[in-house]
Structures are given as C-alpha cells and as structure tokens.
Design an enzyme around this catalytic site. Structure first.
Site, PDB file in Angstrom:
ATOM      1  N   HIS A   1      47.788 -26.773 -32.817  1.00  0.00           N
ATOM      2  CA  HIS A   1      46.642 -27.573 -32.300  1.00  0.00           C
ATOM      3  C   HIS A   1      45.715 -28.650 -32.729  1.00  0.00           C
ATOM      4  O   HIS A   1      45.840 -29.692 -32.639  1.00  0.00           O
ATOM      5  CB  HIS A   1      45.968 -26.422 -31.567  1.00  0.00           C
ATOM      6  CG  HIS A   1      44.814 -27.409 -30.473  1.00  0.00           C
ATOM      7  ND1 HIS A   1      45.216 -27.651 -28.939  1.00  0.00           N
ATOM      8  CD2 HIS A   1      43.944 -27.687 -30.620  1.00  0.00           C
ATOM      9  CE1 HIS A   1      44.297 -28.596 -28.551  1.00  0.00           C
ATOM     10  NE2 HIS A   1      43.259 -27.995 -29.149  1.00  0.00           N
ATOM     11  N   GLU A   2      44.943 -27.741 -33.646  1.00  0.00           N
ATOM     12  CA  GLU A   2      43.682 -28.895 -34.439  1.00  0.00           C
ATOM     13  C   GLU A   2      44.468 -29.933 -35.340  1.00  0.00           C
ATOM     14  O   GLU A   2      43.776 -30.764 -35.674  1.00  0.00           O
ATOM     15  CB  GLU A   2      43.293 -28.001 -35.186  1.00  0.00           C
ATOM     16  CG  GLU A   2      42.265 -26.778 -34.407  1.00  0.00           C
ATOM     17  CD  GLU A   2      40.906 -27.612 -33.785  1.00  0.00           C
ATOM     18  OE1 GLU A   2      41.134 -29.316 -33.508  1.00  0.00           O
ATOM     19  OE2 GLU A   2      40.863 -26.865 -32.350  1.00  0.00           O
TER      20      GLU A   2
ATOM     21  N   GLU B   1      42.899 -33.288 -25.031  1.00  0.00           N
ATOM     22  CA  GLU B   1      43.084 -31.995 -25.175  1.00  0.00           C
ATOM     23  C   GLU B   1      44.941 -32.632 -25.147  1.00  0.00           C
ATOM     24  O   GLU B   1      45.614 -31.404 -25.465  1.00  0.00           O
ATOM     25  CB  GLU B   1      42.998 -31.008 -24.060  1.00  0.00           C
ATOM     26  CG  GLU B   1      41.443 -30.952 -25.018  1.00  0.00           C
ATOM     27  CD  GLU B   1      41.211 -30.287 -26.530  1.00  0.00           C
ATOM     28  OE1 GLU B   1      41.841 -29.766 -27.460  1.00  0.00           O
ATOM     29  OE2 GLU B   1      39.449 -30.332 -26.803  1.00  0.00           O
TER      30      GLU B   1
ATOM     31  N   HIS C   1      44.985 -32.601 -33.306  1.00  0.00           N
ATOM     32  CA  HIS C   1      44.662 -33.788 -33.058  1.00  0.00           C
ATOM     33  C   HIS C   1      43.985 -34.399 -34.435  1.00  0.00           C
ATOM     34  O   HIS C   1      44.278 -35.683 -34.164  1.00  0.00           O
ATOM     35  CB  HIS C   1      42.630 -32.962 -32.554  1.00  0.00           C
ATOM     36  CG  HIS C   1      42.869 -32.497 -31.537  1.00  0.00           C
ATOM     37  ND1 HIS C   1      42.556 -33.294 -30.491  1.00  0.00           N
ATOM     38  CD2 HIS C   1      42.267 -31.283 -31.530  1.00  0.00           C
ATOM     39  CE1 HIS C   1      42.452 -32.232 -29.323  1.00  0.00           C
ATOM     40  NE2 HIS C   1      42.149 -31.114 -29.912  1.00  0.00           N
TER      41      HIS C   1
ATOM     42  N   TYR D   1      40.224 -28.480 -20.517  1.00  0.00           N
ATOM     43  CA  TYR D   1      40.898 -28.100 -20.820  1.00  0.00           C
ATOM     44  C   TYR D   1      42.331 -27.443 -20.289  1.00  0.00           C
ATOM     45  O   TYR D   1      43.631 -27.400 -20.878  1.00  0.00           O
ATOM     46  CB  TYR D   1      40.415 -26.547 -21.569  1.00  0.00           C
ATOM     47  CG  TYR D   1      39.854 -27.140 -22.986  1.00  0.00           C
ATOM     48  CD1 TYR D   1      40.670 -27.003 -23.919  1.00  0.00           C
ATOM     49  CD2 TYR D   1      38.647 -27.124 -22.726  1.00  0.00           C
ATOM     50  CE1 TYR D   1      39.851 -27.211 -25.099  1.00  0.00           C
ATOM     51  CE2 TYR D   1      37.851 -27.270 -23.868  1.00  0.00           C
ATOM     52  CZ  TYR D   1      38.212 -27.243 -25.288  1.00  0.00           C
ATOM     53  OH  TYR D   1      37.716 -27.847 -26.614  1.00  0.00           O
TER      54      TYR D   1
END
Length: 725
Positions: A486-487, A515, A490, A659
């Site tokens: 997930h990170e 997100e 980004h 989210y």
C-alpha cells in the site's frame, strides 16, 4: 538490482539526490531564507503589476515557480521531525514547520495578492488545462482563506483561528510521535505472547523486578492484544492505549470548536461542508448517505460475526477451565485475540509460519519487480562507493538521514525510453523518536522549472517492521506485506507523476481519491500467483540463516516458495470478520462527521467528545467496551481514543470517509481492468499514464471515468464484500 551491477544507461541519474546534512541551526536559518525569498517574490509581483496589467504569466507563474523551489527544500526540512534520531534536530524541524505554516497562512491571506489573482480570474484568459486549474484552485483558496470576508475584526479572528489550528496540529502529532509510555507485566500475565518479542523488551528493576515493559508502539502492542491469553492483560493494554496521550484531549476539543467557528465565519453551515466542497463527494449529504448505506449493509454481517466469535470465546474459556470469566459479552480487547484464534483454528492460518516466507528484503525486491513489470520501471539500489559518487559532497552518508536507510534510483525501462524517474528511499525499522506508523513522505516533488527543464521527485517510505537479528531476518506477516504494498503504491504514484506544477504532483490529489491507487495495488497481495512469486523462505537467504533455522526447528526444511495450501489459507481469510473490520472504519468515519457537522456552534461547544467517540463505537461496531463491565456500568468516559487519532488533526478531518469511498473506486478499477490478468503490462502502463502520471492536475472524477470508460460504481465493492443486492 544494485548500482554496481546496473546496466550503463541506469548508472548516472540526471539529477543529484537531496542532501541530509542539516543541523538544528541550519534548519531554522534555511527556513528563514526560504520564507524571505518567497515573501520577496510576492512583494515584487504586487509592487510591479497593477490589476489592469495582471495576467497569469505575470502574477501566478512567478509565484508557482517559487512554490516549486520552496517545496524542494521545505518538505525535507519538515521531514527531520519524523525520522531524525537527534531530539534537537526533531525539535528544530517542528519549529521550522511551524514557521513555514505561519508564513503559509500569511501568504494565503494577502489581500494585495488576492486582488491581482482576482483580476486575472475575471479576465478569463485562454490557458492550458493545468494552468487553468492552478488559477481556479488559487482563486478559490484565497476565498476559503477568508479574503471574501471584509477587512476588520472578523477577518482578524479568522486569521487567529488558522494560526492556532496550525499550532494544535503540530503539537498533537509531536505528542503522538514522542509518546513513550507503556505497562509493566509479569511473565505469567504475558502468557501466549511470542517469547522472542517479550525477551526484547526492557526488564524491570526495583519494584518492577521480574517484569517486562510493553510500550504502546505497534510492534509491541498488536502482538500482545493478539496473543495474550489473559483477558485482564488485554483489557489493561487496550484501555491504557486508548488513554495514552492525555494532553491531546483538550487539543482535539479545541480544534473541532475552532474549525466550526472558522467555517461559520466563511458562511458555511459547518466544517464538513467547508472541507467536502472541493473533494470528489462535494457535499456532506453525499458522504452521510454513503456511510449510512454501508452501515445498513454491514450491520447484519457484523452481528453474525460477533455471534461466531463469542461462541469461540466461550469454547476457549471452557477449554481453559475458566468458565467463570464468561459473562456472555464480546469486548473490544477480545477482538484481536479471537479474530486471530479463529484464523488459527478454522483456517489453520499460522501467521508466524506464513511470515517465514516473507523476509523483508526479498519481499521488497519482489514488489519492486512487480512494479517494474506492470509500469515499465527499473529500480537500482545505490550502495557503497556509488553513494559517494552520487553525493555532491563526495560522502555517501550525506544522501541518507540514517544508516539503515536504503536509496534507489528509479528509471523508465527500455519500453518506456530509459529516462530517469526519481529517487526512492526505504526507512523500515523502529527507533526512538521516529514516526510510529507506516507512511509515504514526499521529499521533493517533480515539476517543470522556468527554463522548461524537468525536476525529478524523491519519495520516502517510513515504516516500523521488526529488526533483523544475527540469527533471523526481519519477517513480515501477511498484513504487513499488504501495508508495504500500500505505502509503496503511494511511493510509485509520487515517482511516476509528471505535472507542470509541484502543487499537483503525485499524491497531491483530493483526499477522497488519494488512497484509491494504493488500495488497488493491495489486491496483488491476495492473488495466488503474486504471493507465490513474492515468497522466499528465510532459511534459503544465506548459509548462516540455513544453519540457524535447522538449529531452531525440528523436522525437514520447508520448500523455498510458499506452499499452495498456505496461500489458500491466506486467500480464504480475506473476508473473515470483514464486516467488523469495515464497521470499525465506519466508526472512525462517522465520528469524524459527527464532530464536524454539528447543528450549531453551541452544539459543538457542548459536545462530550470522548463519550461520543465511545458510544458511537459501541453503536456502530457492536463491540462492548468497559462501559459494559459491572464496575463501570454505563460509563462512557473510560477512554479518549480521539486523542490518539492523528488523522483527524493531520488532514483527514471531515475526510476519513475517504478511506472507504476510495476503496469503492479501487475495487472498481481492479475488478474492471486487472482482476482477470493482474500482470497485464499494457493495462499497467495505461494505468500509469492515465491515473498516476496526472497527480492532481485534473479533476479526479474525470481521470477515473477516463480510465474506467464510465462513471464509477459501488457494485464491485459490495460484491467483493459479499453484500451486493
């Protein structure tokens, strides 16, 4: 690959990496210089241009170019507070950020500058789409910053509130980062908690002789709540963690009261209306309807899940001869424990065993490989003397902020033209004073400078995974693999973005979309073929690890890749207790809306914040808290969870719903485009160029509709959760 083995075309990045050589004095000095330069640019524009002569090129462009330059240094100046081991440097970074925020408020409330921007706006020049968006956002920004309010006491009050809110946000986050409390427990009280974890904790002396100190940091907190058999231990941990930053209680309350006052001065009904106006949802009603619909659909599932978990709890207490503890209730501090036990028993999900297949370094290498194939990228780790060569000072240690930091140069692969893309940093292990969660930080945005040359981005992943030991590498549980993906999502968004202005770079999109790209990439962690290719049993990493594995375990050495039955057990658990997970998110989202859309200013002043937080949690998530215990019957004041909820002070105010709503967009994108073939490089590149590359330079809904070929729908999201109509 690492730099010493990289092909020639990936050896010389066209831009040196940033330096991390600041001192506490230089941070403050550099900040003053940046502010002075910016102020001069604005002063010059105001002095030299009259409203009649105002054009985009004369008024907005010089300020946008200055913004670009400012971002190159200011993001790093503020970054030290999240990662530096030196408290004085962290404090100076916090102070510098406060100065920049204060200057930002001053700049965004300059009436003389607003008059020029307003003049440009009214002229309606023909501009390229991104410049037009910059003008629209800037113009609206001034109005949202109070310049539509006539000069006088109201505008002064507005400015005062903005300044105070900025201070609150900085202090609130600092309190969370520097929180260093915890609880002492005996070995017996920690029965069930992994022994190697307990062995790494601080040992007590004096009155705490024979006890171990559990901190509230995630690598201590979550395993204790997941594995401690003693429900009293779990309760103490849960309640203490909800009360861990008491100094933030008053700050949170002050923030929601000031936000409400500020929104009303601007003519909005409440803070939520003010915040949501320029997001994808546009109105609080859209958000409230979405959350209410989701709650209606999830509630029956939550009820069923609790019934099953309660039966498991009763069976577990019976097996342990502890029926007297069974009061027929399922508590907040029961959930991580029985959720885990259910996975262990019903799905044979042995998290520790699965973690053996995901050593941190090979998992990262595997993820980067997936991104290389999907998006047409190449990652080159910069190591050893190559760091010295790249560093402008000739010292490789100057291009990282801590010795544990890894740095990569990122390139387009051959199919994309071999160009330089930017720098990626990984800072993966916990240390004193470091930011406590997992997050992606932009260190330098990309943009086009005044000579038409591109400046390339630098981005950092800051995480807190367990450190390797001489006998064992750092191993990731499956949910940590998902977090990392997930990170990194980004991070990739930040790297491949190509905008004219730093203002729209990368993840600078509206909050209810930001997100979605990362959430979409999480799906790769639930795809059998991808899990297989990411896995690599740690005993195969080196002869030393092989020896230490044999020493510590009986039986045969496992296969190098994760076996299919373990993959099946992971996939089967994807939606176990999913309704409860989403109801928890819903509690955060609905609490966020509740405190930000009061009926009147008087109502927000009278609001009992902690009670609202705890009562809503019970009503929405259906789990009992201490208020259900005999000794606390009906007392909702037992905890102050909002004081530990950094999101609502750090930019997700009246935006936490994002989210969930971006989950709707991400599921829609995955189902429609990637589910059938997750490694389809043609679609991967289309996604890179249509969605990620544009950052926030276009209306996000238009980007999404272009990628999907239609308006987004909630159907895939509800289907994925098994609750479609």
């Amino acid at each position: 690959m690492n730099s010493s083995m990289a092909p020639q075309q990936y050896r010389k990045p066209s831009q040196a990496p940033p330096k991390f050589t600041a001192t506490k004095e230089s941070l403050i000095e550099d900040t003053k210089k940046l502010i002075e330069r910016s102020r001069n640019v604005q002063d010059t524009v105001v002095k030299e241009i009259t409203p009649d002569a105002a054009t985009f090129e004369k008024v907005l462009l010089p300020i946008a170019h200055d913004d670009n330059k400012m971002a190159i240094e200011s993001h790093i100046i503020g970054f030290y507070q999240a990662v530096s081991t030196n408290k004085e440097l962290r404090d100076a970074s916090t102070e510098a950020e406060r100065m920049m925020d204060e200057f930002g408020i001053e700049a965004s409330m300059r009436e003389d500058a607003f008059n020029l921007v307003d003049a440009v706006w009214k002229k309606g020049e023909s501009l390229d789409p991104e410049s037009k968006r910059l003008l629209e956002k800037d113009h609206k920004g001034y109005i949202r910053n109070g310049l539509g309010i006539p000069a006088g006491p109201q505008r002064d009050r507005f400015k005062e509130i903005k300044k105070r809110l900025s201070e609150i946000s900085i202090v609130f986050q600092k309190n969370l980062n520097e929180e260093n409390g915890g609880l002492w427990f005996t070995k017996e009280e920690l029965d069930g908690v992994p022994e190697d974890l307990v062995a790494s904790w601080k040992k007590g002396e004096g009155e705490n002789e024979g006890k171990f100190f559990m901190t509230f940091k995630y690598p201590d907190l979550f395993p204790t709540l997941k594995y401690a058999k003693n429900s009293n231990t779990r309760r103490r941990v849960f309640v203490a963690n909800e009360n861990k930053c008491p100094e933030n209680v008053a700050l949170f309350r002050e923030a929601i009261i000031l936000r409400d006052e500020k929104a009303r001065i601007l003519g909005y009904k409440n803070h939520a209306e003010f915040r949501i106006e320029d997001k994808m949802a546009k109105t609080p009603k859209t958000v409230d309807d979405f959350l209410a619909d989701l709650r209606t659909r999830l509630a029956p599932g939550g009820k069923k899940e609790i019934e099953k978990l309660l039966a498991l709890k009763q069976q577990d207490l019976k097996e342990r001869g502890d029926e007297k503890s069974d009061d027929g209730k399922y508590y907040l501090w029961d959930h991580r424990y029985y959720d885990r036990l259910m996975l262990d028993r019903n799905f044979q999900l042995d998290e520790q065993k699965i973690a053996e297949y995901f050593p941190l370094q090979t998992t990262i290498a595997g993820m980067l490989k997936i991104f290389e194939e999907l998006f047409g990228l190449a990652f080159v780790e910069i190591v050893g003397k190559d760091r010295d060569e790249l560093s402008e000072t000739g010292k490789g240690s100057d291009i990282v902020w801590h010795e544990d930091t890894q740095v990569f140069s990122v390139w387009d692969d051959e199919s994309e033209g071999n160009g330089f893309v930017g720098y990626l940093y990984l800072d993966l292990f916990p240390r004193e004073g470091k930011y406590g969660h997992a997050a992606n930080f932009n260190l330098q945005p990309g943009y086009i400078d005044e000579n038409g040359d591109r400046h390339y981005p630098a981005t950092a992943l800051v995480c807190n995974f367990s450190k390797p030991t001489p006998k064992k590498p750092s191993l990731l549980k499956h949910d940590e693999v998902v977090t990392l993906f997930h990170e990194l999502g980004h991070g990739i968004h930040d790297l491949v973005s190509r905008t004219q202005y730093s203002r729209f770079h990368g993840t600078s999109t509206v909050r209810d979309f930001v997100e979605a790209p990362s959430q979409m990439l999480e799906n790769w962690c639930w795809t059998p073929s991808q899990l297989k290719s990411l896995s690599h049993h740690w005993s195969y990493l080196s002869p030393e690890y092989e020896a230490s594995y044999k020493e510590s375990s009986e039986g045969e050495r496992p296969s190098e890749r994760i076996p299919d039955e373990l993959i099946t057990s992971i996939i089967n658990t994807k939606h176990i207790n999913d309704a409860l997970f989403n109801l928890r998110q819903l509690h955060f989202g609905m609490f966020d809306m509740a405190v930000h859309e009061p009926e009147s200013h008087d109502a927000v002043q009278k609001l009992k914040v902690s009670e609202t937080y705890n009562r809503l949690r019970k009503e929405i998530s259906q789990l009992d808290g201490p208020e259900a215990l005999d000794e606390r019957k009906g007392d909702w004041t037992w905890g102050n969870g909002q004081a530990t909820f950094g999101h609502l002070i750090g930019g997700y105010d009246a935006g936490y719903y994002g989210y969930l709503s971006s989950q709707v967009y991400s599921t829609d994108m995955f189902y429609s485009v990637f589910k059938a073939d997750p490694m389809n490089g043609v679609e991967g590149r289309r996604y890179r160029h249509t969605v990620l590359e544009r950052g926030g330079s276009m209306e996000e809904m238009d980007i999404l509709e272009e990628f999907l070929g239609r308006k987004p729908s909630t159907e895939a999201f509800y289907r994925e959760l098994g609750i479609s109509n």
